[in-house]
Design an enzyme around this catalytic site. Structure first.
Site, PDB file in Angstrom:
ATOM      1  N   ASP A  75       0.857  -1.184   0.000  1.00  0.00           N
ATOM      2  CA  ASP A  75       0.000   0.000   0.000  1.00  0.00           C
ATOM      3  C   ASP A  75       0.901   1.243   0.000  1.00  0.00           C
ATOM      4  OD1 ASP A  75      -2.301   1.684   0.478  1.00  0.00           O
ATOM      5  OD2 ASP A  75      -1.649   1.783   2.569  1.00  0.00           O
ATOM      6  N   ASP A 128      -0.430   5.092   0.676  1.00  0.00           N
ATOM      7  CA  ASP A 128      -0.799   6.083   1.697  1.00  0.00           C
ATOM      8  C   ASP A 128      -0.797   5.483   3.099  1.00  0.00           C
ATOM      9  OD1 ASP A 128      -1.383   8.565   0.311  1.00  0.00           O
ATOM     10  OD2 ASP A 128      -2.977   7.432  -0.676  1.00  0.00           O
ATOM     11  N   GLU A 130      -0.851  11.344   4.816  1.00  0.00           N
ATOM     12  CA  GLU A 130      -2.225  11.795   5.066  1.00  0.00           C
ATOM     13  C   GLU A 130      -2.301  13.115   5.822  1.00  0.00           C
ATOM     14  OE1 GLU A 130      -4.634  10.727   3.494  1.00  0.00           O
ATOM     15  OE2 GLU A 130      -4.507   8.585   3.122  1.00  0.00           O
TER      16      GLU A 130
END
Ligand code: XBP
Ligand code: MG
Length: 248
Positions: free
Chosen positions: A3, A5, A12
């Site tokens: 992944d 983010d 974020e």
């Protein structure tokens, strides 16, 4: 299967959130997402869907918010891409070391993200080098966002590997659910936004990737993988072997 983010990069709180707020400001809107509110909004994956859900909560009619979410998200994407190109988005501590170790062992890497292709490619290239990743699946290729498994499924298809051969690394419950629905084993590396989530079914939970000077704490280790203070190749290989596959 990685992944982006919240996992490979700390993107974020000081990245996407800031870009959303700048887009709101430029559009003459008073809305601002503070750190705490953004944590709640992260339950909705995908930036455009997140804006849409927020304005729905504010009672905005559907037609208005669809149009607004589209234009705000397009501008937010430009702003975030510029932030990334200025070096404002950094890898999480320990990530570069892990990727280097995997590369030395010729482990095949893929990315499965619900983020937008416009920024994902340039950011990965700047931080790690695009050539490391054999497949990169973004929301452009898999429009159904996590927890839907389509990004992971498509990445597996592109690698031409069974799910058992490719453990996922995620940071969130939506990511864990997506990986599990695609049949992958999943390591969760929590961050400040996700550490309180209930990661039932995760195969290993760590509070970071870990480095020699700052080892990661193990939050759950149901298979007794006992990682050495960091997420390393050996731990990923043993996890894949448990699932009946091989990492790499
Ligand atoms: C990440 C996301 C993304 C980003 C914003 O989820 O939901 O939407 O927050 O990116 P995951 P875009 O880490 O589970 O893939 O604005 O480009 O959608
Ligand atoms: Mg994530």
């Amino acid at each position: 299967m990685l992944d982006v983010d919240g996992t490979l990069v700390d993107s974020e709180r000081d990245g996407h959130r800031v870009a959303f707020n700048r887009a709101f400001e430029e559009a003459g809107l008073d809305d601002r997402w503070d750190v705490q509110l953004y944590g709640k909004l992260l339950d909705v994956t995908g930036g455009e869907r997140r804006i849409n859900a927020y304005f729905e909560q504010q009672g905005m009619p559907e037609d208005d918010r669809q149009e607004l979410a589209g234009s705000l998200h397009a501008r937010k994407t430009e702003i975030f891409t510029e932030m990334a190109s200025r070096g404002e988005i950094e890898p999480r501590p320990g990530v570069s070391e892990l990727l280097d170790e995997l590369e030395r062992a010729r482990v095949r890497l893929a990315v499965a993200t619900t983020g937008s292709r416009q920024w994902v490619g340039p950011l990965l290239d700047r931080l790690f080098g695009l050539e490391r990743f054999e497949a990169i699946v973004t929301s452009a290729e898999a429009p159904k966002r996590k927890p839907d498994p389509s990004a992971h499924e498509l990445a597996l298809k592109r690698l031409d590997l069974p799910a058992s051969a490719a453990p996922a690394v995620e940071d969130s419950l939506n990511g864990l659910r997506a990986a599990k629905s695609a049949g992958l084993a999943c390591v969760v590396v929590v961050n400040d936004y996700t550490r309180e989530q209930d990661f039932e079914g995760a195969d290993l939970i760590l509070d970071g990737f870990g480095r020699p000077d700052a080892p990661a704490a193990v939050l759950a280790d149901p298979h007794r993988l006992e990682p050495p203070g960091r997420l390393d190749l050996d731990t990923l290989r043993r996890l894949a072997a448990r699932s009946g596959g091989c990492a790499g």
